[in-house]
Design a protein around this motif. Structure first.
Motif, short mmCIF file in Angstrom:
data_model
loop_
_atom_site.label_atom_id
_atom_site.label_comp_id
_atom_site.label_asym_id
_atom_site.label_seq_id
_atom_site.Cartn_x
_atom_site.Cartn_y
_atom_site.Cartn_z
N LEU A 93 0.82 -1.21 0.00
CA LEU A 93 0.00 0.00 0.00
C LEU A 93 0.86 1.26 0.00
O LEU A 93 0.45 2.30 -0.53
N LEU A 136 -8.90 -4.65 6.98
CA LEU A 136 -7.79 -3.97 6.31
C LEU A 136 -6.46 -4.51 6.80
O LEU A 136 -6.34 -4.88 7.97
N PRO A 137 -5.46 -4.58 5.96
CA PRO A 137 -5.39 -4.23 4.54
C PRO A 137 -5.66 -5.41 3.61
O PRO A 137 -5.26 -5.38 2.45
N ARG A 185 -10.03 -4.19 0.04
CA ARG A 185 -10.32 -2.78 -0.24
C ARG A 185 -11.83 -2.58 -0.10
O ARG A 185 -12.63 -3.41 -0.52
N TRP A 228 -13.10 -1.87 -9.65
CA TRP A 228 -11.94 -1.84 -8.75
C TRP A 228 -11.27 -3.20 -8.66
O TRP A 228 -10.04 -3.28 -8.50
N THR A 273 -6.16 -7.42 -4.74
CA THR A 273 -6.85 -7.04 -3.51
C THR A 273 -8.35 -7.28 -3.64
O THR A 273 -9.00 -6.63 -4.46
N VAL A 327 -12.28 -6.89 -3.07
CA VAL A 327 -13.06 -5.67 -2.85
C VAL A 327 -14.37 -6.01 -2.14
O VAL A 327 -15.09 -6.92 -2.56
N LEU A 372 -5.04 4.55 -7.49
CA LEU A 372 -4.15 3.52 -6.97
C LEU A 372 -2.68 3.90 -7.11
O LEU A 372 -1.83 3.39 -6.37
N ILE A 406 -6.89 2.49 0.56
CA ILE A 406 -7.52 1.17 0.75
C ILE A 406 -9.03 1.30 0.94
O ILE A 406 -9.76 0.32 0.86
N TYR A 407 -9.50 2.53 1.16
CA TYR A 407 -10.93 2.80 1.30
C TYR A 407 -11.31 3.81 0.21
O TYR A 407 -10.72 4.89 0.11
#
Length: 338
Positions: free
Chosen positions: A58, A81-82, A85, A120, A127, A129, A326, A333-334
């Motif tokens: 991240l 998290l992490p 997302r 996303w 990652t 979502v 990104l 991450i949010y």
């Protein structure tokens, strides 16, 4: 595998229902049937090596030394998290102007959110979502109102409707507070029955915390580290008392004064703090706001808000793409859409 990973990530956010505290609430649902053994293992241990690896990812090559945040403790097992997302729709059910959540009929809104989730997922295939509904349950008001606090508390029946909508797409829920002339110390305990739910998290908006007595909307408000520490302490106590997975706590910010004494913010294993870049405008303005008020004043995790309308009001009439978001350092991450 990707689908299973996403289900795993979502289930960790509501893991307590599998430990017994919320078995009745979530009985006979997909949450109980899919990946039970994996989730039970996850809520008892935390893969710290994976956590460190994801936190470094991240940071996205940040050279300032501020990211990943070194003071952050490892969260309790079950943390969202992490490992995932969040992509959230923001708004209020009584207003079409406060955000996309209230702009469309529920089915259309949920379909649009699911579409953004797929976007996303494609932008960052590594990652998982999780969708979320970020509902403003206490709205700041220009009128003092009956309570004289320049805020309006939504009826629990409306919050319950948001929870029902979230269940339709296995989404998380964030309840957002705009205190007006009130305080988080007054408003948060009124929502305790919701904060005790493992799938419900919190947001606060310093913009509408009018400590100096201005009418909301006339000036930008502020919260201090003391206010934030009260919230994390309150949520942390609930997590420990009711054996919950860590709570996520989103703080909106787009000026320096909105959050004072950020270095005094205390991080806890029970709460994951997200500083969300809440400003609107063109791409370069938003990138600058993110750099100076989010990235340069690190707390724990970062978020980024995208405005379907306000971001394209002026030249260049362009909303940042997921790839462009990104590429920020650190990588948010949010993600929130208004």
């Amino acid at each position: 595998m990707k689908k299973l990973t996403r289900v795993f990530g979502l289930l960790t956010g509501i893991a307590v229902c599998l430990t017994g505290s919320f078995n009745k609430l979530y009985a006979n649902t997909a949450h109980d049937r899919i990946g039970r053994d994996t989730v039970l293992k996850n809520i008892t241990t935390l893969d710290t090596l994976q956590y460190d690896s994801l936190a470094k990812r991240l940071a996205n090559g940040d050279k300032t030394g501020k990211w990943p945040v070194k003071k952050a403790p490892y969260p309790l097992p079950g943390a969202v998290l992490p490992f995932n997302r969040i992509v959230a729709y923001y708004g209020n059910m009584y207003s079409k102007n406060m955000g996309v959540l209230g702009q469309y009929a529920p089915k259309e809104m949920l379909a649009k959110l699911k579409g953004e989730v797929k976007v996303w997922e494609a932008a960052d295939t590594l990652t998982p979502v999780i969708p979320a509904l970020h509902y403003i349950c206490v709205t700041a008001q220009a009128d003092a109102g009956r309570n004289g606090l320049h805020n309006l508390r939504m009826p629990f029946s409306q919050i319950d409707k948001v929870l029902d909508m979230a269940k339709e797409i296995n989404a998380l829920v964030f309840l957002d507070i705009q205190v007006g002339f009130s305080t988080v110390q007054t408003e948060l305990p009124l929502l305790e029955k919701y904060m005790r739910m493992p799938n419900v998290h919190l947001g606060i908006d310093p913009e509408f915390s009018m400590k100096e007595g201005s009418v909301p909307g006339k000036r930008i408000g502020t919260f201090d580290a003391n206010d934030i520490n009260y919230v994390t302490g309150y949520l942390g106590d609930l997590v420990k008392k009711y054996n919950l997975p860590p709570k996520m706590f989103v703080i909106h910010r787009f000026t320096k004064r909105m959050v004072t004494n950020y270095k005094d913010i205390k991080l806890r294993r029970e709460v994951q703090v997200v500083m969300d870049m809440d400003g609107w405008g063109g791409p370069e303005l938003k990138k600058g706001t993110y750099k100076y008020f989010i990235a340069d004043e690190p707390v724990q995790f970062t978020g980024f808000k995208l405005f379907y309308k306000n971001d394209i009001k002026n030249v260049p009439h362009k909303m940042l793409t997921p790839k462009e978001v990104l590429n920020l350092k650190p990588s948010p991450i949010y993600i929130q859409y208004q």
